[in-house]
Every structure is written in C-alpha cells, then in structure tokens.
Design an enzyme around this catalytic site. Structure first.
Site, PDB file in Angstrom:
ATOM      1  N   LEU A 278       0.836  -1.190   0.000  1.00  0.00           N
ATOM      2  CA  LEU A 278       0.000   0.000   0.000  1.00  0.00           C
ATOM      3  C   LEU A 278       0.874   1.243   0.000  1.00  0.00           C
ATOM      4  O   LEU A 278       1.929   1.271   0.642  1.00  0.00           O
ATOM      5  CB  LEU A 278      -0.908   0.016   1.237  1.00  0.00           C
TER       6      LEU A 278
ATOM      7  N   ASN B   9       4.799  -7.733   6.589  1.00  0.00           N
ATOM      8  CA  ASN B   9       5.735  -7.152   7.567  1.00  0.00           C
ATOM      9  C   ASN B   9       5.113  -6.031   8.392  1.00  0.00           C
ATOM     10  O   ASN B   9       5.813  -5.205   8.970  1.00  0.00           O
ATOM     11  CB  ASN B   9       6.972  -6.627   6.833  1.00  0.00           C
ATOM     12  N   GLU B  10       3.770  -5.997   8.442  1.00  0.00           N
ATOM     13  CA  GLU B  10       3.098  -4.859   9.073  1.00  0.00           C
ATOM     14  C   GLU B  10       3.582  -4.561  10.487  1.00  0.00           C
ATOM     15  O   GLU B  10       3.767  -3.404  10.855  1.00  0.00           O
ATOM     16  CB  GLU B  10       1.573  -5.082   9.079  1.00  0.00           C
TER      17      GLU B  10
ATOM     18  N   GLY C 204       1.196  -5.157   1.456  1.00  0.00           N
ATOM     19  CA  GLY C 204       0.133  -5.182   0.431  1.00  0.00           C
ATOM     20  C   GLY C 204       0.607  -5.845  -0.858  1.00  0.00           C
ATOM     21  O   GLY C 204      -0.189  -6.412  -1.607  1.00  0.00           O
TER      22      GLY C 204
HETATM   23  C1  LIG Z   1      -6.616   4.839   4.427  1.00  0.00           C
HETATM   24  C2  LIG Z   1      -7.012   3.847   5.408  1.00  0.00           C
HETATM   25  C3  LIG Z   1      -6.107   3.899   6.568  1.00  0.00           C
HETATM   26  C4  LIG Z   1      -6.209   2.661   7.363  1.00  0.00           C
HETATM   27  C5  LIG Z   1      -4.973   2.505   8.162  1.00  0.00           C
HETATM   28  C6  LIG Z   1      -4.951   1.188   8.824  1.00  0.00           C
HETATM   29  C7  LIG Z   1      -3.633   0.509   8.570  1.00  0.00           C
HETATM   30  C8  LIG Z   1      -3.899  -0.826   8.016  1.00  0.00           C
HETATM   31  C9  LIG Z   1      -2.639  -1.427   7.528  1.00  0.00           C
HETATM   32  C10 LIG Z   1      -2.914  -2.126   6.272  1.00  0.00           C
HETATM   33  C11 LIG Z   1      -1.838  -3.031   5.953  1.00  0.00           C
HETATM   34  C12 LIG Z   1      -0.709  -2.350   5.290  1.00  0.00           C
HETATM   35  C13 LIG Z   1      -0.257  -2.789   4.175  1.00  0.00           C
HETATM   36  C14 LIG Z   1       0.903  -2.142   3.479  1.00  0.00           C
HETATM   37  O1  LIG Z   1       1.151  -2.514   2.364  1.00  0.00           O
HETATM   38  S1  LIG Z   1       1.804  -0.903   4.222  1.00  0.00           S
HETATM   39  C15 LIG Z   1       3.189  -0.658   3.138  1.00  0.00           C
HETATM   40  C16 LIG Z   1       4.265  -1.630   3.466  1.00  0.00           C
HETATM   41  N1  LIG Z   1       5.355  -1.516   2.533  1.00  0.00           N
HETATM   42  C17 LIG Z   1       6.610  -1.616   2.912  1.00  0.00           C
HETATM   43  O2  LIG Z   1       6.964  -1.797   4.036  1.00  0.00           O
HETATM   44  C18 LIG Z   1       7.599  -1.468   1.792  1.00  0.00           C
HETATM   45  C19 LIG Z   1       8.566  -0.405   2.081  1.00  0.00           C
HETATM   46  N2  LIG Z   1       9.495  -0.321   0.975  1.00  0.00           N
HETATM   47  C20 LIG Z   1      10.558  -1.142   0.835  1.00  0.00           C
HETATM   48  O3  LIG Z   1      10.802  -2.064   1.587  1.00  0.00           O
HETATM   49  C21 LIG Z   1      11.477  -0.840  -0.312  1.00  0.00           C
HETATM   50  O4  LIG Z   1      11.146   0.439  -0.785  1.00  0.00           O
HETATM   51  C22 LIG Z   1      11.377  -1.846  -1.474  1.00  0.00           C
HETATM   52  C23 LIG Z   1      11.987  -3.197  -1.086  1.00  0.00           C
HETATM   53  C24 LIG Z   1       9.932  -2.051  -1.949  1.00  0.00           C
HETATM   54  C25 LIG Z   1      12.189  -1.292  -2.671  1.00  0.00           C
HETATM   55  O5  LIG Z   1      13.492  -1.003  -2.242  1.00  0.00           O
HETATM   56  P1  LIG Z   1      14.421  -0.106  -3.177  1.00  0.00           P
HETATM   57  O6  LIG Z   1      15.738  -0.017  -2.481  1.00  0.00           O
HETATM   58  O7  LIG Z   1      14.396  -0.613  -4.569  1.00  0.00           O
HETATM   59  O8  LIG Z   1      13.721   1.330  -3.233  1.00  0.00           O
HETATM   60  P2  LIG Z   1      13.667   2.470  -2.103  1.00  0.00           P
HETATM   61  O9  LIG Z   1      13.491   1.893  -0.768  1.00  0.00           O
HETATM   62  O10 LIG Z   1      14.828   3.385  -2.301  1.00  0.00           O
HETATM   63  O11 LIG Z   1      12.314   3.228  -2.481  1.00  0.00           O
HETATM   64  C26 LIG Z   1      12.205   3.988  -3.692  1.00  0.00           C
HETATM   65  C27 LIG Z   1      11.153   5.071  -3.495  1.00  0.00           C
HETATM   66  O12 LIG Z   1       9.869   4.430  -3.292  1.00  0.00           O
HETATM   67  C28 LIG Z   1       9.274   4.935  -2.087  1.00  0.00           C
HETATM   68  N3  LIG Z   1       8.438   3.872  -1.477  1.00  0.00           N
HETATM   69  C29 LIG Z   1       8.840   2.649  -1.104  1.00  0.00           C
HETATM   70  N4  LIG Z   1       7.809   1.943  -0.610  1.00  0.00           N
HETATM   71  C30 LIG Z   1       6.737   2.760  -0.647  1.00  0.00           C
HETATM   72  C31 LIG Z   1       5.370   2.604  -0.274  1.00  0.00           C
HETATM   73  N5  LIG Z   1       4.876   1.475   0.242  1.00  0.00           N
HETATM   74  N6  LIG Z   1       4.529   3.644  -0.456  1.00  0.00           N
HETATM   75  C32 LIG Z   1       4.980   4.815  -0.983  1.00  0.00           C
HETATM   76  N7  LIG Z   1       6.275   5.021  -1.379  1.00  0.00           N
HETATM   77  C33 LIG Z   1       7.138   4.007  -1.209  1.00  0.00           C
HETATM   78  C34 LIG Z   1      10.481   5.303  -1.228  1.00  0.00           C
HETATM   79  O13 LIG Z   1      10.084   6.204  -0.230  1.00  0.00           O
HETATM   80  C35 LIG Z   1      11.410   5.922  -2.230  1.00  0.00           C
HETATM   81  O14 LIG Z   1      10.939   7.210  -2.532  1.00  0.00           O
HETATM   82  P3  LIG Z   1      11.973   8.418  -2.750  1.00  0.00           P
HETATM   83  O15 LIG Z   1      12.818   8.009  -3.914  1.00  0.00           O
HETATM   84  O16 LIG Z   1      11.104   9.606  -3.026  1.00  0.00           O
HETATM   85  O17 LIG Z   1      12.761   8.529  -1.488  1.00  0.00           O
END
Ligand SMILES: CCCCCCCCCCC/C=C/C(=O)SCCNC(=O)CCNC(=O)[C@H](O)C(C)(C)COP(=O)(O)OP(=O)(O)OC[C@H]1O[C@@H](n2cnc3c(N)ncnc32)[C@H](O)[C@@H]1OP(=O)(O)O
Length: 210
Positions: free
Chosen positions: A52, A114-115, A90
C-alpha cells in the site's frame, strides 16, 4: 498485465483504481481465462509491489481514506495469477490472492506481511489469506515477527509455489498458465474455487466486507 508505476509499484488510490477497472474489463471478456501479473519496473533488483502506498494513509481526509480502503478491498477480491520480485505487505497480499505464485530466485528479493515491523496491524483478511496459504502456525510466526522471507524460505513454507531464475520468470509463468488452462470449462474451476473459499467468504460477509 504489466505493472509499471515507478519507483516501486506502490498501491496508491489511482493505481488501484486503474487496476480494478482493468480487471473488471478482463472479467467481462469471455475470451480471457487467466491472467499473469508481473512488474516491468526498470529497477534492479526488481520490485513486484511495495504494498500500500504509505502516503495514501497519512494526512488525508476521511473521505479519501474511505475511498482508498474500499479500492484496497476490491483489489483483493479480484486477482488470479502472478510472478514477482520483492513483495512486502500489500504487495504480498496482491500475490496471495493469486492461484499460483512464481518468484524470481534472487536472495535480494523478499516477500511477507511485515506490518508489525512498521507498527501497524495486518487486517484480518490479510491474515486469513495468509493462513489459507501457509497454515496457522506459519502465519502466527510470520505476522507476529513481521517476517520478510527470502525466496528459498518462502518456498519452504509454501508462501510461493515455484522459484525460477530471474530471466525465466515470464516463460515459466506462461507455461504454468497453459497447464492450468487445460482444465476444461470455466464453470467447474470457478465453482471449485468458490467452494474452497466458502468459509472465508462467509467470514467476510459477517464482517460486512462484501
Ligand atoms: C486509508 C485507510 C487507513 C487505514 C490505516 C490502517 C492501517 C492498516 C494497515 C494495512 C496493511 C498495510 C499494508 C501495506 O502494504 S503498508 C506498506 C508496506 N510496505 C513496505 O513496508 C515497503 C517499504 N518499501 C521497501 O521495503 C522498499 O522500498 C522496497 C523493497 C519495496 C524497494 O526497495 P528499493 O531499495 O528498490 O527502493 P527504495 O526503498 O529506495 O524506495 C524507492 C522510493 O519508493 C518509495 N516507497 C517505497 N515503498 C513505498 C510505499 N509502500 N509507499 C509509498 N512510497 C514508497 C520510497 O520512499 C522511495 O521514494 P523516494 O525516492 O522519493 O525517497
């Protein structure tokens, strides 16, 4: 279907909306019996989906959040088949909704819910989808520790079905799809799938999610 929303195919409202519209079109297309979904981002190692979009969940209006959450649920209800690189949270759910998961055998990729590592809770329907795939005990460990599995570990617990060299992912996915499509008749497959998901569908209905 090639996902290409740089930098990491994060599931934003716009991205999910487009995804759901595309899936609806395919569902209505009588000629379409299967779908392979993959990432065509140019980064290396490749990300399937970063999950997400975190920016969609911070500082937004209640209306926006409602709309976002609704489309997350729609996405979860529609998927079919996939192949992938890194798939946290997600992104993992996206692949769990598929019938068969093929992962590129590169130890730099990880997959999992990994939430808890992020200080948030995987919703119960994320959890149930994981239980249905890897069983209760594996899910208990995976979710409480917020584990992200490397390909070999993911295969061992059944989180993915097959590992292949990175340059063969799409070829193997196409071969696998061909095999699945040899099963005659959509109706028997759809009915079998519905039966397998019957209890889960009932739970969702009880929670007013469908
Ligand atoms: C609206 C309703 C609210 C309800 C709230 C309740 C909460 C319920 C929870 C629901 C369950 C949640 C599910 C989810 O999916 S939460 C998201 C979890 N995702 C992660 O933990 C992934 C994080 N990212 C990474 O681990 C790495 O980025 C990845 C392995 C995917 C890639 O690594 P890589 O080294 O290739 O790239 P970067 O880390 O340098 O990232 C590049 C740019 O992308 C941005 N980024 C990364 N992930 C996300 C994301 N999930 N959303 C938005 N943007 C993301 C990162 O910031 C870098 O951006 P910049 O270049 O601008 O710095």
């Amino acid at each position: 279907m090639h996902m290409q929303s740089p930098p990491v195919n994060s599931l934003s409202l716009d991205f999910l909306t487009e995804l759901c519209i595309s899936l609806e079109k395919l569902e209505m297309d009588k000629g379409c019996r299967g779908l392979i979904i993959t990432s065509v981002l140019s980064n290396q190692p490749k990300v399937f989906s970063a999950g997400l979009d975190i920016l969609e969940m911070y500082g937004k209006s209640p209306e926006h959040c409602g709309e976002f959450w609704k489309v997350v649920q729609e996405m979860w209800l529609k998927f079919y088949g996939s192949n992938m690189g890194s798939s946290p949270a997600g992104g993992c759910l996206l692949s769990l909704t598929c019938d068969y998961r093929i992962m590129a055998d590169n130890p730099r990729y990880t997959i999992g819910l990994n939430e808890t590592q992020l200080g948030i809770v995987a919703p119960f329907w994320f959890k149930e989808t994981m239980v249905n795939t890897v069983g209760h005990r594996n899910t208990e460990v995976a979710l409480q520790l917020g584990l992200l599995y490397k390909p070999a570990e993911a295969l061992k617990i059944g989180l993915v079905d097959q590992l292949v060299p990175e340059d063969q992912v799409f070829t193997v996915a196409s071969q696998t799809m061909t095999k699945w499509l040899t099963i005659p008749g959509n109706v028997s497959v759809i009915t079998t799938k519905s039966t397998l998901n019957l209890l889960f569908s009932f739970q969702l209905w009880c929670f007013n999610l469908v």
